[in-house]
Design a protein around this motif. Structure first.
Motif, mmCIF file in Angstrom:
data_model
loop_
_atom_site.group_PDB
_atom_site.id
_atom_site.type_symbol
_atom_site.label_atom_id
_atom_site.label_comp_id
_atom_site.label_asym_id
_atom_site.label_seq_id
_atom_site.Cartn_x
_atom_site.Cartn_y
_atom_site.Cartn_z
ATOM 1 N N PRO A 8 21.455 29.739 45.824
ATOM 2 C CA PRO A 8 21.863 29.187 44.540
ATOM 3 C C PRO A 8 20.739 29.140 43.515
ATOM 4 O O PRO A 8 19.579 28.925 43.833
ATOM 5 N N GLY A 9 21.112 29.360 42.295
ATOM 6 C CA GLY A 9 20.260 29.181 41.137
ATOM 7 C C GLY A 9 21.193 28.807 40.006
ATOM 8 O O GLY A 9 22.423 28.855 40.161
ATOM 9 N N GLU A 10 20.657 28.451 38.861
ATOM 10 C CA GLU A 10 21.501 27.995 37.765
ATOM 11 C C GLU A 10 22.468 29.072 37.308
ATOM 12 O O GLU A 10 23.663 28.823 37.118
ATOM 13 N N ARG A 11 21.994 30.311 37.156
ATOM 14 C CA ARG A 11 22.861 31.395 36.700
ATOM 15 C C ARG A 11 23.950 31.706 37.720
ATOM 16 O O ARG A 11 25.117 31.855 37.377
ATOM 17 N N ARG A 12 23.558 31.801 38.978
ATOM 18 C CA ARG A 12 24.546 32.114 40.017
ATOM 19 C C ARG A 12 25.568 30.999 40.152
ATOM 20 O O ARG A 12 26.743 31.254 40.408
ATOM 21 N N PHE A 13 25.120 29.757 40.001
ATOM 22 C CA PHE A 13 26.044 28.626 40.095
ATOM 23 C C PHE A 13 27.091 28.710 38.995
ATOM 24 O O PHE A 13 28.290 28.594 39.250
ATOM 25 N N TYR A 14 26.644 28.904 37.761
ATOM 26 C CA TYR A 14 27.599 28.967 36.655
ATOM 27 C C TYR A 14 28.475 30.216 36.734
ATOM 28 O O TYR A 14 29.658 30.182 36.368
ATOM 29 N N HIS B 208 24.783 22.513 51.708
ATOM 30 C CA HIS B 208 23.474 22.707 52.335
ATOM 31 C C HIS B 208 22.831 24.040 51.939
ATOM 32 O O HIS B 208 21.632 24.238 52.135
ATOM 33 N N ASN B 209 23.625 24.965 51.356
ATOM 34 C CA ASN B 209 23.054 26.238 50.900
ATOM 35 C C ASN B 209 22.011 26.034 49.809
ATOM 36 O O ASN B 209 21.213 26.945 49.536
ATOM 37 N N ILE B 210 22.026 24.862 49.186
ATOM 38 C CA ILE B 210 20.990 24.560 48.184
ATOM 39 C C ILE B 210 19.597 24.737 48.786
ATOM 40 O O ILE B 210 18.656 25.177 48.115
ATOM 41 N N LEU B 211 19.461 24.417 50.068
ATOM 42 C CA LEU B 211 18.158 24.480 50.729
ATOM 43 C C LEU B 211 17.633 25.902 50.862
ATOM 44 O O LEU B 211 16.446 26.099 51.158
ATOM 45 N N ALA B 212 18.490 26.913 50.643
ATOM 46 C CA ALA B 212 18.044 28.305 50.739
ATOM 47 C C ALA B 212 17.174 28.696 49.547
ATOM 48 O O ALA B 212 16.447 29.692 49.607
ATOM 49 N N GLY B 213 17.256 27.927 48.463
ATOM 50 C CA GLY B 213 16.456 28.232 47.284
ATOM 51 C C GLY B 213 15.068 27.624 47.361
ATOM 52 O O GLY B 213 14.762 26.809 48.239
ATOM 53 N N SER B 214 14.216 28.024 46.439
ATOM 54 C CA SER B 214 12.882 27.431 46.349
ATOM 55 C C SER B 214 13.015 25.978 45.901
ATOM 56 O O SER B 214 14.090 25.535 45.485
ATOM 57 N N TYR B 215 11.908 25.242 45.970
ATOM 58 C CA TYR B 215 11.949 23.841 45.545
ATOM 59 C C TYR B 215 12.399 23.748 44.087
ATOM 60 O O TYR B 215 13.216 22.885 43.733
ATOM 61 N N ARG B 216 11.901 24.630 43.248
ATOM 62 C CA ARG B 216 12.270 24.623 41.836
ATOM 63 C C ARG B 216 13.761 24.915 41.672
ATOM 64 O O ARG B 216 14.453 24.249 40.891
ATOM 65 N N GLU B 217 14.262 25.910 42.414
ATOM 66 C CA GLU B 217 15.686 26.254 42.320
ATOM 67 C C GLU B 217 16.555 25.100 42.803
ATOM 68 O O GLU B 217 17.609 24.818 42.221
ATOM 69 N N GLN B 218 16.123 24.429 43.856
ATOM 70 C CA GLN B 218 16.881 23.282 44.365
ATOM 71 C C GLN B 218 16.994 22.201 43.305
ATOM 72 O O GLN B 218 18.074 21.649 43.070
ATOM 73 N N ARG B 219 15.880 21.873 42.644
ATOM 74 C CA ARG B 219 15.890 20.829 41.619
ATOM 75 C C ARG B 219 16.787 21.213 40.446
ATOM 76 O O ARG B 219 17.484 20.369 39.883
ATOM 77 N N ILE B 220 16.757 22.490 40.078
ATOM 78 C CA ILE B 220 17.581 22.941 38.949
ATOM 79 C C ILE B 220 19.063 22.794 39.278
ATOM 80 O O ILE B 220 19.857 22.314 38.455
#
Length: 293
Positions: free
Chosen positions: A105-111, A153-165
Motif C-alpha cells: 500500500p501507498g497513498e496512490r495505490r490506496f486511492y 495487515h498488508n500495511i506492514l508490507a510498506g516502508s515506515y513512511r508508507e505505513q504512516r501515510i
C-alpha cells in the motif's frame, strides 16, 4: 417440523429431498452459518451504522488467525447492508463500502483501489490530490457510513513512511467524511494500526481467538451439524469433540472442512450420520497453518 427432521434447520431439511449429488454440492458450497461469536461481531458492527455523525467516529478492528472467519463476517456485514437506489431522488446510497488493502500500500495505490471500487477509476496522470477529491466527492454523494478494510495487515508490507501515510489517509477519510472504519486482519494488524496513536485510540478491538474446549465450541459444532443435510442426527461424544478440536487446532475453517468432509462420506456410504468411529479414523487433508480466512 417433522420429528424425524428435528435435528436440522428448515433450510437443511428441505435439501433432504434433493439427490445425493445436490446435497454434496450444497455441503461443499461456502455457506453462511450463524454462530454466537459471529453474531456478536455482526451486532457490534451494526451499531456503527446508527452512530450520529461527528468527529472522531468510533471504529472497530477485528483480529484473528488466518481461517478464523474474518472475511466471511466482513462479507456478511456488507451483504446485510447493501446499496439501495431511491428512484424518486435518483440517488444511490451505499452505507457500507468494503475494500481490501493492497499488497504494497501507498497513498496512490490506496486511492486507485478505492476509486475503482467506487466505479470511477482515474486517468494514469491524475495526481493524488485529484484522486483524493474524487473519492471524497463520491463517498459523500453515496452516503457511506462505514468503510470496511480487509487484510489491513498488508500495511506492514510498506516502508515506515508508507505505513504512516496510509494510516494518515484512513484518519483523514474518517474525519472529513465523519465515517466509522472497520479493519479486519491477522493478529499482526495490531502493530499496523498502532503506528498512528490518534487513529488507534478510536478502535475497539474484537479478537476471534482459536476455539477451545468449552460451550462455545460445542455450540459451533452443533450449528454446523444442524445446517448439514443428513437424514440421521449425528450425536458425538466428548471424546469426538476433543478430537475435532485437536485435529483442527481450533481454526474455524478447518472445523468446517472436517465436518463437511465427514458429512459427504456419510452420504456416499449411506450411513447418513457422522459417527464417533468416522471421526476417530478421519485424517486431515489440509495444512493447518495455510487455512483460508
Amino acid at each position: 417440523m417433522h420429528d424425524g427432521l428435528s435435528h436440522l434447520t428448515p433450510a437443511a431439511a428441505i435439501l433432504l429431498t434433493e439427490s445425493d449429488e445436490r446435497r454434496i454440492r450444497a455441503i461443499r458450497s461456502r455457506r453462511w452459518i450463524l454462530y454466537p461469536r459471529a453474531k456478536q461481531a455482526l451486532d457490534r458492527l451494526g451499531t456503527l451504522l446508527d452512530q450520529p455523525r461527528g468527529t472522531r467516529m468510533p471504529s472497530i478492528a477485528i483480529y484473528g488467525d488466518s481461517g478464523m472467519g474474518k472475511t466471511m463476517i466482513m462479507k456478511r456485514f456488507r451483504d446485510d447492508n447493501p446499496p439501495s437506489f431511491d428512484s424518486g431522488r435518483g440517488a444511490l446510497t451505499t452505507p457500507v463500502l468494503a475494500m481490501e488493502m493492497t499488497s504494497r500500500p501507498g497513498e496512490r495505490r490506496f486511492y486507485a483501489e478505492l476509486l475503482t471500487l467506487l466505479g470511477a477509476p482515474q486517468r494514469p496522470r491524475a495526481d493524488i490530490a485529484q484522486m483524493e477529491q474524487a473519492a471524497l466527492r463520491i463517498m459523500e454523494a453515496i452516503g457511506v457510513k462505514v468503510l470496511v478494510i480487509d487484510e489491513v495487515h498488508n500495511i506492514l508490507a510498506g516502508s515506515y513512511r508508507e505505513q504512516r501515510i496510509v494510516l494518515n489517509t484512513l484518519r483523514f477519510l474518517s474525519n472529513r467524511l465523519q465515517i466509522s472504519l472497520v479493519c479486519f486482519g491477522v493478529n499482526e494488524a495490531r502493530e499496523a494500526i498502532s503506528g498512528d496513536v490518534q487513529l488507534a485510540r478510536r478502535f475497539e478491538q474484537f479478537t476471534l481467538s482459536r476455539w477451545a474446549a468449552n460451550d462455545q465450541f460445542e455450540t459451533l459444532v452443533a450449528s454446523i451439524l444442524r445446517n448439514t443435510p443428513l437424514h440421521r442426527p449425528s450425536v458425538l461424544t466428548p471424546a469426538s469433540m476433543r478430537r475435532i478440536l485437536q485435529i483442527t487446532e481450533g481454526i474455524t475453517a478447518n472445523i468446517f472442512h472436517m465436518i463437511n468432509d465427514l458429512a459427504i462420506a456419510a452420504i456416499v456410504s449411506g450411513h447418513e450420520q457422522i459417527t464417533d468411529e468416522m471421526i476417530e479414523q478421519w485424517q486431515p487433508e489440509f495444512d493447518v497453518e495455510a487455512a483460508f480466512a
